[in-house]
Write a protein that holds these residues in place. Structure first.
Motif, short mmCIF file in Angstrom:
data_model
loop_
_atom_site.label_atom_id
_atom_site.label_comp_id
_atom_site.label_asym_id
_atom_site.label_seq_id
_atom_site.Cartn_x
_atom_site.Cartn_y
_atom_site.Cartn_z
N PRO A 1 -52.30 -19.61 -9.24
CA PRO A 1 -51.21 -19.52 -10.22
C PRO A 1 -50.36 -20.78 -10.27
N ILE A 2 -50.16 -21.42 -9.14
CA ILE A 2 -49.38 -22.65 -9.12
C ILE A 2 -50.15 -23.77 -9.81
N ALA A 3 -51.45 -23.80 -9.61
CA ALA A 3 -52.27 -24.81 -10.27
C ALA A 3 -52.20 -24.66 -11.79
N VAL B 1 -49.83 -17.95 -22.07
CA VAL B 1 -50.08 -17.28 -20.79
C VAL B 1 -49.58 -18.17 -19.64
N ILE B 2 -49.91 -19.46 -19.73
CA ILE B 2 -49.47 -20.40 -18.69
C ILE B 2 -47.95 -20.42 -18.62
N GLN B 3 -47.28 -20.47 -19.77
CA GLN B 3 -45.81 -20.49 -19.79
C GLN B 3 -45.24 -19.22 -19.18
N GLN B 4 -45.83 -18.07 -19.48
CA GLN B 4 -45.37 -16.80 -18.90
C GLN B 4 -45.53 -16.83 -17.38
N GLN B 5 -46.67 -17.31 -16.91
CA GLN B 5 -46.89 -17.40 -15.46
C GLN B 5 -45.93 -18.38 -14.82
N ARG B 6 -45.67 -19.50 -15.49
CA ARG B 6 -44.71 -20.48 -14.99
C ARG B 6 -43.33 -19.85 -14.83
N ASN B 7 -42.92 -19.08 -15.83
CA ASN B 7 -41.60 -18.42 -15.77
C ASN B 7 -41.52 -17.45 -14.60
N VAL B 8 -42.58 -16.68 -14.39
CA VAL B 8 -42.61 -15.72 -13.28
C VAL B 8 -42.55 -16.46 -11.95
N ILE B 9 -43.34 -17.53 -11.81
CA ILE B 9 -43.37 -18.30 -10.57
C ILE B 9 -42.00 -18.93 -10.30
N GLU B 10 -41.40 -19.54 -11.32
CA GLU B 10 -40.09 -20.18 -11.13
C GLU B 10 -39.03 -19.16 -10.74
N THR C 1 -39.52 -16.26 -9.24
CA THR C 1 -39.83 -15.80 -7.89
C THR C 1 -39.39 -16.82 -6.84
N ILE C 2 -39.67 -18.08 -7.07
CA ILE C 2 -39.30 -19.13 -6.12
C ILE C 2 -37.78 -19.23 -6.00
N LYS C 3 -37.05 -19.12 -7.10
CA LYS C 3 -35.58 -19.19 -7.05
C LYS C 3 -34.99 -18.05 -6.23
N GLU C 4 -35.66 -16.91 -6.18
CA GLU C 4 -35.16 -15.76 -5.44
C GLU C 4 -35.46 -15.84 -3.95
N LEU C 5 -36.30 -16.77 -3.54
CA LEU C 5 -36.66 -16.90 -2.13
C LEU C 5 -35.58 -17.65 -1.36
N SER C 6 -35.45 -17.35 -0.09
CA SER C 6 -34.55 -18.11 0.77
C SER C 6 -35.18 -19.47 1.04
N GLN C 7 -34.37 -20.39 1.59
CA GLN C 7 -34.89 -21.71 1.91
C GLN C 7 -36.06 -21.61 2.89
N GLU C 8 -35.94 -20.75 3.88
CA GLU C 8 -37.01 -20.58 4.87
C GLU C 8 -38.28 -20.09 4.20
N GLN C 9 -38.15 -19.14 3.27
CA GLN C 9 -39.33 -18.61 2.59
C GLN C 9 -39.97 -19.68 1.71
N ARG C 10 -39.14 -20.52 1.04
CA ARG C 10 -39.69 -21.59 0.20
C ARG C 10 -40.46 -22.59 1.05
N LEU C 11 -39.89 -22.96 2.21
CA LEU C 11 -40.56 -23.92 3.08
C LEU C 11 -41.88 -23.38 3.61
N SER C 12 -41.94 -22.06 3.81
CA SER C 12 -43.16 -21.48 4.35
C SER C 12 -44.31 -21.51 3.33
N LEU C 13 -44.02 -21.82 2.07
CA LEU C 13 -45.06 -21.90 1.05
C LEU C 13 -45.80 -23.24 1.05
N ILE C 14 -45.27 -24.22 1.79
CA ILE C 14 -45.85 -25.56 1.79
C ILE C 14 -46.95 -25.62 2.85
#
Length: 155
Positions: free
Chosen positions: A12-14, A30-39, A41-54
């Motif tokens: 999905p990120i790709a 479809v890509i724009q809808q997925q981008r919106n969902v991903i963005e 979702t990422i904004k709702e994550l804590s800093q620790e959760q965001r870092l764990s995605l890398i």
């Protein structure tokens, strides 16, 4: 350490990275809808959760960083081949700079308040990593702050 051998989690990120000019308008929507969902979702994550995605690569597998031992703010370790023991030894071994007597530092207060200078909130404000007390760090000093004893036994 958490490991993933299936990179389909990154699909999905790709899709977000695909240029909409190279695809039909239907796929672009479809890509724009997925981008919106991903963005969102990422904004709702804590800093620790965001870092764990890398992820980083270990052989043929993707791995994710672990939290720094004793760090209350979710800082993560970069993969440098250190054991937790060698990391703690480096963090809490004197590098030679003696700034003030240790007892002074332990009791040093912030300006205009009785709060200790070494409080977690104040230390984070200055960009240092707070740390919990441990065998090598009995007073819970921040990473880079150490108790040094000179040749006369002065702390």
């Amino acid at each position: 350490m958490m490991k993933y051998s299936n990179v389909s989690l990154l699909a999905p990120i790709a899709l977000v990275l695909v240029s909409s000019s190279a695809v039909s308008s239907e796929v672009s929507k479809v890509i724009q809808q997925q981008r919106n969902v991903i963005e969102k979702t990422i904004k709702e994550l804590s800093q620790e959760q965001r870092l764990s995605l890398i992820p980083y690569q270990e052989g043929n597998e993707l791995s994710f960083s672990e939290p720094v031992l004793g760090s209350p703010n979710g800082a993560i370790n970069l993969q440098q081949g250190w054991t937790q023991s060698s990391q703690q030894e480096f963090y809490y071994t004197s590098q030679g700079s003696q700034i003030l007597p240790y007892r002074w530092y332990l009791h040093l207060e912030q300006v205009s308040t009785d709060a200790l200078f070494r409080s977690q909130d104040n230390i984070e404000k200055y960009g240092y990593l707070p740390s919990d007390a441990s065998k090598r760090n009995t007073d819970g000093l921040s990473v880079g702050f150490v108790k040094d004893v000179d040749s006369q036994g002065n702390e």
